[in-house]
Design an enzyme around this catalytic site. Structure first.
Site, PDB file in Angstrom:
ATOM      1  N   TRP A   1       0.621   3.272  -1.371  1.00  0.00           N
ATOM      2  CA  TRP A   1      -0.711   3.877  -1.419  1.00  0.00           C
ATOM      3  C   TRP A   1      -1.827   2.879  -1.137  1.00  0.00           C
ATOM      4  O   TRP A   1      -2.946   3.273  -0.832  1.00  0.00           O
ATOM      5  CB  TRP A   1      -0.965   4.505  -2.797  1.00  0.00           C
ATOM      6  CG  TRP A   1      -0.697   3.589  -3.958  1.00  0.00           C
ATOM      7  CD1 TRP A   1       0.424   3.550  -4.723  1.00  0.00           C
ATOM      8  CD2 TRP A   1      -1.559   2.560  -4.479  1.00  0.00           C
ATOM      9  NE1 TRP A   1       0.326   2.558  -5.685  1.00  0.00           N
ATOM     10  CE2 TRP A   1      -0.886   1.938  -5.562  1.00  0.00           C
ATOM     11  CE3 TRP A   1      -2.836   2.103  -4.142  1.00  0.00           C
ATOM     12  CZ2 TRP A   1      -1.444   0.900  -6.298  1.00  0.00           C
ATOM     13  CZ3 TRP A   1      -3.390   1.064  -4.883  1.00  0.00           C
ATOM     14  CH2 TRP A   1      -2.701   0.484  -5.934  1.00  0.00           C
ATOM     15  N   ASN A   2      -1.563   1.577  -1.246  1.00  0.00           N
ATOM     16  CA  ASN A   2      -2.685   0.637  -1.221  1.00  0.00           C
ATOM     17  C   ASN A   2      -3.241   0.395   0.181  1.00  0.00           C
ATOM     18  O   ASN A   2      -4.432   0.103   0.339  1.00  0.00           O
ATOM     19  CB  ASN A   2      -2.307  -0.682  -1.903  1.00  0.00           C
ATOM     20  CG  ASN A   2      -1.089  -1.345  -1.296  1.00  0.00           C
ATOM     21  OD1 ASN A   2      -0.259  -0.695  -0.666  1.00  0.00           O
ATOM     22  ND2 ASN A   2      -0.971  -2.642  -1.495  1.00  0.00           N
TER      23      ASN A   2
ATOM     24  N   ARG B   1       2.294   0.269  10.942  1.00  0.00           N
ATOM     25  CA  ARG B   1       3.105  -0.936  11.104  1.00  0.00           C
ATOM     26  C   ARG B   1       4.592  -0.601  11.123  1.00  0.00           C
ATOM     27  O   ARG B   1       5.370  -1.228  11.841  1.00  0.00           O
ATOM     28  CB  ARG B   1       2.782  -1.929   9.992  1.00  0.00           C
ATOM     29  CG  ARG B   1       3.150  -3.365  10.337  1.00  0.00           C
ATOM     30  CD  ARG B   1       2.389  -4.352   9.494  1.00  0.00           C
ATOM     31  NE  ARG B   1       2.830  -4.370   8.108  1.00  0.00           N
ATOM     32  CZ  ARG B   1       2.245  -5.094   7.151  1.00  0.00           C
ATOM     33  NH1 ARG B   1       1.178  -5.818   7.437  1.00  0.00           N
ATOM     34  NH2 ARG B   1       2.707  -5.079   5.915  1.00  0.00           N
TER      35      ARG B   1
ATOM     36  N   LYS C   1       8.070   9.288   4.266  1.00  0.00           N
ATOM     37  CA  LYS C   1       7.672   9.754   2.934  1.00  0.00           C
ATOM     38  C   LYS C   1       6.374   9.062   2.557  1.00  0.00           C
ATOM     39  O   LYS C   1       6.329   7.845   2.412  1.00  0.00           O
ATOM     40  CB  LYS C   1       8.738   9.455   1.883  1.00  0.00           C
ATOM     41  CG  LYS C   1       8.438  10.165   0.552  1.00  0.00           C
ATOM     42  CD  LYS C   1       9.133   9.539  -0.614  1.00  0.00           C
ATOM     43  CE  LYS C   1       8.424   8.313  -1.121  1.00  0.00           C
ATOM     44  NZ  LYS C   1       7.077   8.612  -1.691  1.00  0.00           N
TER      45      LYS C   1
ATOM     46  N   ALA D   1       3.007   8.119   0.209  1.00  0.00           N
ATOM     47  CA  ALA D   1       2.771   7.844  -1.211  1.00  0.00           C
ATOM     48  C   ALA D   1       2.104   9.055  -1.851  1.00  0.00           C
ATOM     49  O   ALA D   1       1.246   9.703  -1.239  1.00  0.00           O
ATOM     50  CB  ALA D   1       1.879   6.620  -1.363  1.00  0.00           C
TER      51      ALA D   1
ATOM     52  N   GLY E   1       6.752  -1.712  -1.401  1.00  0.00           N
ATOM     53  CA  GLY E   1       6.489  -1.335  -2.787  1.00  0.00           C
ATOM     54  C   GLY E   1       7.006  -2.394  -3.735  1.00  0.00           C
ATOM     55  O   GLY E   1       7.119  -3.576  -3.388  1.00  0.00           O
ATOM     56  N   SER E   2       7.374  -1.983  -4.925  1.00  0.00           N
ATOM     57  CA  SER E   2       7.756  -2.923  -5.968  1.00  0.00           C
ATOM     58  C   SER E   2       9.152  -3.478  -5.723  1.00  0.00           C
ATOM     59  O   SER E   2      10.010  -2.847  -5.093  1.00  0.00           O
ATOM     60  CB  SER E   2       7.715  -2.234  -7.340  1.00  0.00           C
ATOM     61  OG  SER E   2       8.789  -1.309  -7.455  1.00  0.00           O
TER      62      SER E   2
ATOM     63  N   GLU F   1       9.500  -4.854   1.999  1.00  0.00           N
ATOM     64  CA  GLU F   1       8.329  -5.707   1.737  1.00  0.00           C
ATOM     65  C   GLU F   1       7.916  -5.431   0.304  1.00  0.00           C
ATOM     66  O   GLU F   1       7.366  -4.377   0.005  1.00  0.00           O
ATOM     67  CB  GLU F   1       7.213  -5.393   2.742  1.00  0.00           C
ATOM     68  CG  GLU F   1       6.141  -6.449   2.805  1.00  0.00           C
ATOM     69  CD  GLU F   1       4.958  -6.132   1.922  1.00  0.00           C
ATOM     70  OE1 GLU F   1       4.892  -6.718   0.813  1.00  0.00           O
ATOM     71  OE2 GLU F   1       4.125  -5.315   2.327  1.00  0.00           O
ATOM     72  N   LEU F   2       8.209  -6.390  -0.577  1.00  0.00           N
ATOM     73  CA  LEU F   2       8.162  -6.137  -2.012  1.00  0.00           C
ATOM     74  C   LEU F   2       7.046  -6.937  -2.690  1.00  0.00           C
ATOM     75  O   LEU F   2       6.044  -7.239  -2.086  1.00  0.00           O
ATOM     76  CB  LEU F   2       9.543  -6.433  -2.606  1.00  0.00           C
ATOM     77  CG  LEU F   2      10.704  -5.733  -1.879  1.00  0.00           C
ATOM     78  CD1 LEU F   2      12.054  -6.159  -2.454  1.00  0.00           C
ATOM     79  CD2 LEU F   2      10.550  -4.227  -1.912  1.00  0.00           C
TER      80      LEU F   2
ATOM     81  N   CYS G   1      -0.204  -6.862  -2.171  1.00  0.00           N
ATOM     82  CA  CYS G   1       0.931  -7.749  -2.428  1.00  0.00           C
ATOM     83  C   CYS G   1       0.665  -9.168  -1.943  1.00  0.00           C
ATOM     84  O   CYS G   1       1.319 -10.119  -2.401  1.00  0.00           O
ATOM     85  CB  CYS G   1       2.181  -7.199  -1.765  1.00  0.00           C
ATOM     86  SG  CYS G   1       1.983  -6.849  -0.014  1.00  0.00           S
TER      87      CYS G   1
ATOM     88  N   GLU H   1       3.121 -10.338 -11.083  1.00  0.00           N
ATOM     89  CA  GLU H   1       2.145  -9.903 -10.092  1.00  0.00           C
ATOM     90  C   GLU H   1       1.072  -9.052 -10.770  1.00  0.00           C
ATOM     91  O   GLU H   1       1.364  -7.998 -11.336  1.00  0.00           O
ATOM     92  CB  GLU H   1       2.822  -9.091  -8.987  1.00  0.00           C
ATOM     93  CG  GLU H   1       1.880  -8.705  -7.869  1.00  0.00           C
ATOM     94  CD  GLU H   1       2.583  -7.917  -6.767  1.00  0.00           C
ATOM     95  OE1 GLU H   1       2.111  -7.976  -5.622  1.00  0.00           O
ATOM     96  OE2 GLU H   1       3.589  -7.232  -7.061  1.00  0.00           O
TER      97      GLU H   1
END
Length: 496
Positions: A163-164, A172, A187, A189, A241-242, A263-264, A297, A393
């Site tokens: 979502w950010n 991308r 999918k 957010a 995401g996380s 990409e975490l 992130c 984080e």
């Protein structure tokens, strides 16, 4: 305490709502339920979208599978022309995208417009590269045959966006997949489905074949991601995401040996050495930390400053932070709200734990009263390096400062993390910058800059920050596989 407070909502927040349904095989379909979309600056619901379950997710995969063979065989130049057409259409909708992003995510309009521009840069880059994805040809090492390596699309992909940065992430990922010749199930957010929906509308308008891009929204991510990941037809998953959720997806991917790009989480060390340009370091630290209300992130998570310049840096940094204005992104502000009440409220406990570990709140430190999910830009100072922040984080408008005795201590503290995404170092010495940068255990290093995203550059991390890269040709090749063809050659006959 600083005096930042939300400005009143004075801007016109009306907009043309993107399609709130599910895009499956070129048709906009209703789900079995709907869920609300709220404005984090006010807490008010302003739209609703359809929610997908397992049935809709598998229908989307059916469509992607059916479209894959045709899409992979579209000539690269023709794919590129479709992507350029999509790029041209996007340029006509900047304000629509910016307003939707601001209403969904809360980021200031200026940041939303910057995200739009960067997203367009990525789409154009991928379009330009589409006709230049070459394999290789070489004689075998011992002669007698030829080694040909072809780059081929991996197949239907599952793209899971955060979502950010709701537009940048779908462009991308999706732009690279389209360039490679892959179809996709996207999918969105839950917090920001409408930005993806607007992008999907333009994909249709540009003339992409039905089923190449399919879009689903949901309030229960596991209900759609699990059946999709269990299906052998999904050949690639790209997730931002996380680290926790990334690990769960890797477990699901293991069943069918599904290729992953993940990409975490990040723990960006922002290192200011004793010979740094302090004014530049302060300017970039503010941008790197407080852009998107710290919900990035790649944000500066630990600001590590040599003691020789820490007093000057901290004084100037505090002055810059206290000048930031907080409020509704539709107005002229520097920092918008956090994405939800839950995200904002957890910060109280976080700050108390940092204080208990020896940190001192020197400005900010509290939620802002009133509607919306605002939090004061906050700075917490420690007297020395402290491991409490090494793998924690913040993902919030909270900066932590740690003084160190030397460059060696700065490097050791910077690398003492489970994460390895983005890092930053400030120094005037080129040799020092390169040496320090090479020894940072992170996938990306910004030297004398706090923002480094570029369409031509590979974006990604090491360790618990994920695997794979987005952007550059590397990002497209993530959606392709190498096929080796060995061709027997009678070299004597060839010249007879």
């Amino acid at each position: 305490m600083n005096k930042n407070s939300p400005k009143p909502v004075v801007a016109d927040t009306t907009f043309v709502q993107p399609n709130g349904r599910l895009l499956i095989n070129g048709k906009w379909l209703e789900g079995d339920a709907e869920f609300p979309v709220s404005n984090p600056a006010t807490g008010e619901v302003f739209a609703s979208v359809s929610s997908a379950g397992e049935r809709e997710a598998l229908l989307a995969l059916d469509a992607a599978e059916a479209a894959q063979e045709g899409w992979r065989n579209v000539a690269p130049r023709q794919r590129a022309e479709l992507m350029h057409r999509l790029y041209d259409l996007m340029l006509t909708r900047q304000e629509d995208f910016a307003r939707v992003m601001t209403l969904e995510s809360g980021k200031p309009l200026t940041e939303a417009r910057a995200e739009f521009k960067l997203s367009c840069d990525f789409l154009r880059w991928f379009a330009e590269q589409t006709a230049h994805l070459h394999g290789s040809y070489a004689p075998a090492s011992n002669g007698g045959f030829r080694i040909m390596v072809a780059k081929q699309p991996i197949g239907p992909c599952l793209l899971i966006t955060p979502w950010n940065f709701p537009l940048l992430m779908i462009v991308r990922k999706g732009g690279a997949a389209l360039a490679a010749g892959c179809t996709m199930v996207v999918k969105s957010a839950q917090e920001t489905p409408l930005t993806c929906a607007l992008f999907a509308e333009l994909v249709q308008e540009a003339g992409f074949p039905d089923g190449v891009m399919n879009l689903i929204h949901t309030t229960n991510s596991a209900s759609v991601s699990t059946p999709l990941m269990n299906d052998k037809r999904i050949r690639k998953v790209s997730f931002t995401g996380s680290t926790r959720v990334g690990g769960l997806l890797m477990e699901l991917a293991a069943k069918n040996i599904t290729k992953c790009s993940l990409e975490l989480g990040g723990d960006g060390p922002f290192v200011v050495l004793d010979d740094a340009d302090i004014d530049l370091a302060v300017e970039q630290a503010v941008i790197c930390k407080f852009r998107n209300a710290g919900q990035a992130c790649v944000a500066a998570n630990r600001i590590i400053v040599d003691k020789k310049v820490e007093k000057e840096f901290t004084e100037k940094f505090l002055k810059a932070v206290e000048a930031l204005t907080v409020g509704d992104g539709m107005t002229s502000v520097d920092v918008g709200p956090m994405i939800s009440a839950r995200q904002r409220d957890r910060l109280g406990d976080t700050i108390r734990s940092l204080e208990a570990a020896g940190g001192t709140v020197v400005t900010g430190g509290a939620a802002v009263e009133g509607p919306g999910y605002f939090f004061q830009p906050t700075v917490i100072r420690f007297d020395a390096p402290n491991e409490v922040m090494c793998s924690n984080e913040l993902f919030a408008p909270v900066a932590t400062i740690f003084p160190v005795e030397s460059a060696a201590e700065a490097l050791a503290f910077a690398n003492k993390s489970d994460f390895g995404l983005a890092s930053y170092v400030f120094t005037k010495d080129v040799s020092r910058a390169l040496t320090f940068g090479e020894r940072l255990e992170f996938g990306m290093v910004g030297i004398n800059r706090g923002i480094m995203a570029d369409a031509a550059a590979p974006f990604g991390g090491t360790k618990a920050s994920g695997i794979g890269r987005e952007g550059g040709q590397e990002g497209i090749y993530e959606f392709m596989e190498d096929k080796y063809i060995a061709l027997t050659v009678n070299e004597a006959q060839g010249v007879a």
